[in-house]
Design a protein around this motif. Structure first.
Motif, PDB file in Angstrom:
ATOM      1  N   ALA A  83       0.478  -1.054   0.205  1.00  0.00           N
ATOM      2  CA  ALA A  83       0.203   0.140  -0.480  1.00  0.00           C
ATOM      3  C   ALA A  83       0.587   1.281  -0.164  1.00  0.00           C
ATOM      4  N   SER A  84       2.475   1.901   1.257  1.00  0.00           N
ATOM      5  CA  SER A  84       2.635   2.288   0.536  1.00  0.00           C
ATOM      6  C   SER A  84       3.407   2.434  -0.506  1.00  0.00           C
ATOM      7  N   SER A  85       3.757   1.613  -1.478  1.00  0.00           N
ATOM      8  CA  SER A  85       4.519   1.642  -2.337  1.00  0.00           C
ATOM      9  C   SER A  85       3.631   2.602  -3.199  1.00  0.00           C
ATOM     10  N   SER A  86       2.552   1.841  -3.372  1.00  0.00           N
ATOM     11  CA  SER A  86       1.201   1.975  -4.523  1.00  0.00           C
ATOM     12  C   SER A  86       0.942   3.668  -4.576  1.00  0.00           C
ATOM     13  N   ILE A  87       1.015   4.550  -2.807  1.00  0.00           N
ATOM     14  CA  ILE A  87       0.790   5.294  -2.226  1.00  0.00           C
ATOM     15  C   ILE A  87       2.367   6.766  -2.973  1.00  0.00           C
ATOM     16  N   GLY A  88       3.148   6.157  -2.668  1.00  0.00           N
ATOM     17  CA  GLY A  88       3.896   7.378  -3.278  1.00  0.00           C
ATOM     18  C   GLY A  88       4.268   8.307  -1.907  1.00  0.00           C
ATOM     19  N   ALA A  89       5.552   9.256  -2.013  1.00  0.00           N
ATOM     20  CA  ALA A  89       5.549   9.924  -1.340  1.00  0.00           C
ATOM     21  C   ALA A  89       3.770  10.879  -0.785  1.00  0.00           C
ATOM     22  N   GLN A 189      -2.450  -3.897  -2.870  1.00  0.00           N
ATOM     23  CA  GLN A 189      -3.046  -2.929  -3.842  1.00  0.00           C
ATOM     24  C   GLN A 189      -4.420  -2.090  -3.628  1.00  0.00           C
ATOM     25  N   ALA A 190      -5.448  -2.830  -2.981  1.00  0.00           N
ATOM     26  CA  ALA A 190      -6.733  -2.524  -3.000  1.00  0.00           C
ATOM     27  C   ALA A 190      -6.853  -1.175  -2.102  1.00  0.00           C
ATOM     28  N   LEU A 191      -5.869  -1.449  -0.662  1.00  0.00           N
ATOM     29  CA  LEU A 191      -6.016  -0.551   0.163  1.00  0.00           C
ATOM     30  C   LEU A 191      -5.407   1.256  -0.050  1.00  0.00           C
ATOM     31  N   GLY A 192      -4.495   0.842  -1.297  1.00  0.00           N
ATOM     32  CA  GLY A 192      -3.304   2.049  -1.811  1.00  0.00           C
ATOM     33  C   GLY A 192      -4.036   2.416  -2.505  1.00  0.00           C
TER      34      GLY A 192
END
Length: 465
Positions: A83-89, A189-192
């Protein structure tokens, strides 16, 4: 159910072979994480971290087995990482934005005081980034996802014939670990994705965040407001009112959250798997399949392990859908009453949100994918109509008193015939009283017969009244 629970495929996917070729190819578009359920748009810069995680899992597998440890049906550490990787900075939320959110929630709560008998339920108003949303809602997602994932991972294993279990041996534990990774990656992935779409902490009608914390996501609100003609301040106040109204229910109706989560758990526990397919698979079972990711993907895609809807699941789904519709309908009723004369664009904003829900927006789609339940937003309009008419007929105190106990709430059939429910509330529901009177009458008849027999035996005649 339009969507299967996460980790399942219906087997009817003409694009699967194409995706498999793309994922296993050697070109620049290859996705080596396809076997783990991670889509092609995954940030390849994070491969090192993911492989490190995989190495830790495999490296500690033997130790975990020896110690009897169970990592659970979903690998939430991986979910958080994906999720963190999907969101990014994300940029920090400005102090002015935080102040505006606090003011909007305070104003909305003040206005809501005149339209509901339930007191304010917010103790703090905050602005969340997408990462904040993931961090603050993950514990609730565990409660929502664990029952379904646990049932998926245990039902099909328990359904295997003993011969197949013996052949699989310790590889079943490895499959459980791999299932936790697959579920975790899909959940992440879904949460992101959902973290960039939701507007508030209660946007999908569930108490996902900490109790009493009214949270609004400014970035998502800005995207939602794009193209709307209403001023940003009015949009923010409208969303703050909805968030505050949800918290009034969740804070002062203590059984509500447990009923919602209990319906999800009941749905998961009612899952069954067709043993016919399992038995057919067992006759041709090859343990070597478990070591071949491509063969495993083909095996799981055949739909053998696809859960079948059962009567208990249907009942649990109906309870959940009805309860969510009643929550959303009540929120819409009290918010409209509070803002209707104060914010000119309230009706347009309410209609925009209704269409967003009715079209099966990201919240409904993600919920269906993660938990295996598809919500039916068509009932939201009926629920709002029921609460509005009840308010007009009986007043807000009588309306809100219905939340005192789950047995007092309208049933699914009441949403289709609100007049009968309102009549019962206005006139008093006498069904229980009538039954009690009838039972009392039967008891009196029995007692009277015994008494008459006794008096006759003593006096030779009936008692003179």
């Amino acid at each position: 159910m339009a969507d299967l629970p996460f980790g399942f495929s219906s087997g009817d996917d003409p694009e699967r072979d194409k995706r498999r070729d793309d994922d296993s190819g050697s070109g620049s578009g290859a996705n080596p994480l396809g076997s783990f359920g991670i889509s092609g748009d995954f940030d390849m810069a994070d491969l090192g971290q993911l492989f490190t995680r995989l190495g830790e899992m495999f490296g500690g597998f033997g130790t975990a087995m020896a110690a009897g440890k169970d990592s659970g049906p979903v690998n939430y550490a991986l979910a958080r990482q994906v999720a963190s990787s999907s969101i990014g900075a994300t940029a920090p939320i400005a102090d002015t934005t935080k102040s505006a959110i606090g003011d909007a929630v305070h104003l909305a709560d003040t206005w809501l005081n005149g339209t509901t008998a339930l007191p304010a339920g917010t103790t703090n108003a905050v602005g969340w980034s997408p990462t904040d949303w993931v961090d603050n809602t993950l514990e609730t997602w565990k409660r929502l996802c664990d029952p379904m994932a646990q049932q998926i991972s245990s039902v099909w294993v328990s359904s295997l014939p003993e011969e197949a279990k013996t052949m699989a041996g310790p590889l079943l534990s490895m499959m459980s670990q791999m299932g936790g990774l697959a579920f975790g990656s899909q959940l992440g992935q879904a949460l992101g994705h959902l973290s960039r779409e939701v507007l508030t902490s209660t946007d999908i009608g569930l108490p996902l965040g900490p109790p009493g914390v009214a949270a609004i996501l400014p970035d998502a609100v800005e995207n939602f407001a794009a193209g709307l003609e209403e001023p940003r301040s009015e949009i923010l106040t409208f969303l703050a009112a909805r968030e505050a109204a949800h918290h009034r229910l969740f804070s002062h109706v203590p059984w509500l959250a447990s009923q919602l989560l209990g319906a999800v758990e009941a749905y998961a526990m009612g899952m069954k798997i067709d043993m016919t397919g399992i038995e057919e698979l067992a006759r041709e079972f090859n343990p070597a399949t478990l070591a071949d990711p491509a063969a495993m993907e083909q095996l799981l895609s055949q739909g053998v392990f696809e859960p079948k809807a059962t009567p208990s699941q249907t009942q649990a789904l109906e309870r959940l859908e009805t309860l969510l519709a009643l929550i959303e309908g009540w929120v819409q009723t009290v918010v409209t009453a509070a803002l209707g004369e104060r914010i000119p664009g309230e009706a347009a904003l309410s209609e925009t949100l209704r269409r967003r829900r009715a079209s099966g927006g990201p919240a409904e789609q993600t919920f269906a994918t993660l938990v295996g339940l598809e919500l039916r937003p068509r009932k939201l309009r009926e629920a709002a109509t029921l609460w509005e008419r009840l308010t007009q007929a009986a007043g807000m105190d009588a309306r809100d008193a219905i939340w005192q106990h789950p047995d007092l709430l309208p049933a699914a059939e009441d949403l289709d015939d609100p007049a009968a429910f309102i009549d019962r509330i206005i006139g008093g529901d006498t069904s229980g009283i009538d039954e009690a009177i009838a039972e009392l009458g039967r008891n009196r008849d029995i007692d009277g017969s015994d008494s008459d027999s006794g008096e006759t035996g003593r006096s030779g005649g009936s008692v003179d009244n």
